[in-house]
Motif scaffolding. Structure first.
Motif, PDB file in Angstrom:
ATOM      1  N   ALA A  12    -102.159  38.935  58.947  1.00 26.50           N
ATOM      2  CA  ALA A  12    -104.044  39.025  59.072  1.00 26.50           C
ATOM      3  C   ALA A  12    -104.326  37.333  59.105  1.00 26.50           C
ATOM      4  O   ALA A  12    -103.552  36.545  58.439  1.00 26.50           O
ATOM      5  N   TYR A  13    -103.989  36.523  60.503  1.00 22.26           N
ATOM      6  CA  TYR A  13    -104.247  35.528  60.240  1.00 22.26           C
ATOM      7  C   TYR A  13    -105.487  34.522  60.226  1.00 22.26           C
ATOM      8  O   TYR A  13    -106.792  35.842  60.412  1.00 22.26           O
ATOM      9  N   ASN A  14    -106.083  34.087  60.790  1.00 26.20           N
ATOM     10  CA  ASN A  14    -107.507  32.952  60.444  1.00 26.20           C
ATOM     11  C   ASN A  14    -108.047  32.772  61.620  1.00 26.20           C
ATOM     12  O   ASN A  14    -109.035  32.375  61.575  1.00 26.20           O
ATOM     13  N   GLN A  32    -110.407  39.808  64.284  1.00 27.79           N
ATOM     14  CA  GLN A  32    -109.408  39.470  63.440  1.00 27.79           C
ATOM     15  C   GLN A  32    -107.434  39.405  64.274  1.00 27.79           C
ATOM     16  O   GLN A  32    -107.537  40.236  64.599  1.00 27.79           O
ATOM     17  N   THR A  33    -107.361  38.205  64.350  1.00 28.04           N
ATOM     18  CA  THR A  33    -105.780  38.371  65.016  1.00 28.04           C
ATOM     19  C   THR A  33    -104.920  38.908  63.350  1.00 28.04           C
ATOM     20  O   THR A  33    -105.045  38.189  62.867  1.00 28.04           O
ATOM     21  N   GLY A  62    -102.676  36.060  55.136  1.00 30.50           N
ATOM     22  CA  GLY A  62    -101.688  36.559  54.256  1.00 30.50           C
ATOM     23  C   GLY A  62    -101.035  37.316  54.529  1.00 30.50           C
ATOM     24  O   GLY A  62    -101.385  38.073  55.944  1.00 30.50           O
ATOM     25  N   ASP A  63    -100.122  38.143  54.103  1.00 26.66           N
ATOM     26  CA  ASP A  63     -99.527  38.832  54.503  1.00 26.66           C
ATOM     27  C   ASP A  63     -99.672  40.531  53.436  1.00 26.66           C
ATOM     28  O   ASP A  63     -99.896  40.599  51.815  1.00 26.66           O
ATOM     29  N   PRO A  90    -100.545  34.736  50.163  1.00 20.40           N
ATOM     30  CA  PRO A  90    -101.691  34.219  50.596  1.00 20.40           C
ATOM     31  C   PRO A  90    -101.517  33.417  51.670  1.00 20.40           C
ATOM     32  O   PRO A  90     -99.576  33.303  51.786  1.00 20.40           O
ATOM     33  N   ALA A  91    -101.851  32.753  52.626  1.00 18.90           N
ATOM     34  CA  ALA A  91    -102.009  32.359  53.803  1.00 18.90           C
ATOM     35  C   ALA A  91    -100.628  31.306  54.106  1.00 18.90           C
ATOM     36  O   ALA A  91    -100.059  31.239  54.999  1.00 18.90           O
ATOM     37  N   ALA A  92    -101.242  30.339  52.659  1.00 17.25           N
ATOM     38  CA  ALA A  92    -100.276  29.525  52.960  1.00 17.25           C
ATOM     39  C   ALA A  92     -98.760  29.594  52.350  1.00 17.25           C
ATOM     40  O   ALA A  92     -98.128  28.875  53.665  1.00 17.25           O
ATOM     41  N   ARG A  93     -98.604  30.176  52.336  1.00 11.76           N
ATOM     42  CA  ARG A  93     -97.066  30.731  51.279  1.00 11.76           C
ATOM     43  C   ARG A  93     -96.620  31.512  53.284  1.00 11.76           C
ATOM     44  O   ARG A  93     -95.913  31.753  53.594  1.00 11.76           O
TER      45      ARG A  93
END
Length: 96
Positions: A12-14, A32-33, A62-63, A90-93
């Motif tokens: 899932a992207y922001n 949402q992309t 995130g994944d 999470p998205a940062a990783r």
């Protein structure tokens, strides 16, 4: 034998967009992309619908591991598969 393999990781992207519904005037729809992770560096992207009046996105960035929760018939009598999204990272990783 099919060469297609089953993929179970959704990214899932922001990136989201909200617009007026073409089918129901006066309501809004959101997309949402997201992407199906098909291997190292390979992602097939798509737009996932969400209701912007209920949430700011379909899933937080995130994944996610996608797990089937069971079968059911929708209101039109079509077979559906219930699914659960379990956060992997999470998205940062996920971007690393």
């Amino acid at each position: 034998m099919s060469s297609n393999s089953n993929h179970t990781v959704l990214r899932a992207y922001n990136e989201t967009r909200v617009s007026d519904s073409k089918k129901k005037p006066g309501t809004r729809v959101g997309f949402q992309t997201c992407g199906i992770v098909k291997g190292e560096g390979r992602v097939e992207e798509f737009d996932q619908y969400f209701d912007p009046d209920k949430a700011g996105n379909f899933l937080p960035p995130g994944d996610y591991e996608v797990k089937a929760t069971g079968l059911y018939l929708d209101r039109d009598g079509r077979l559906q598969i219930g699914r659960e999204f379990v956060l992997i990272k999470p998205a940062a990783r996920a971007a690393a």
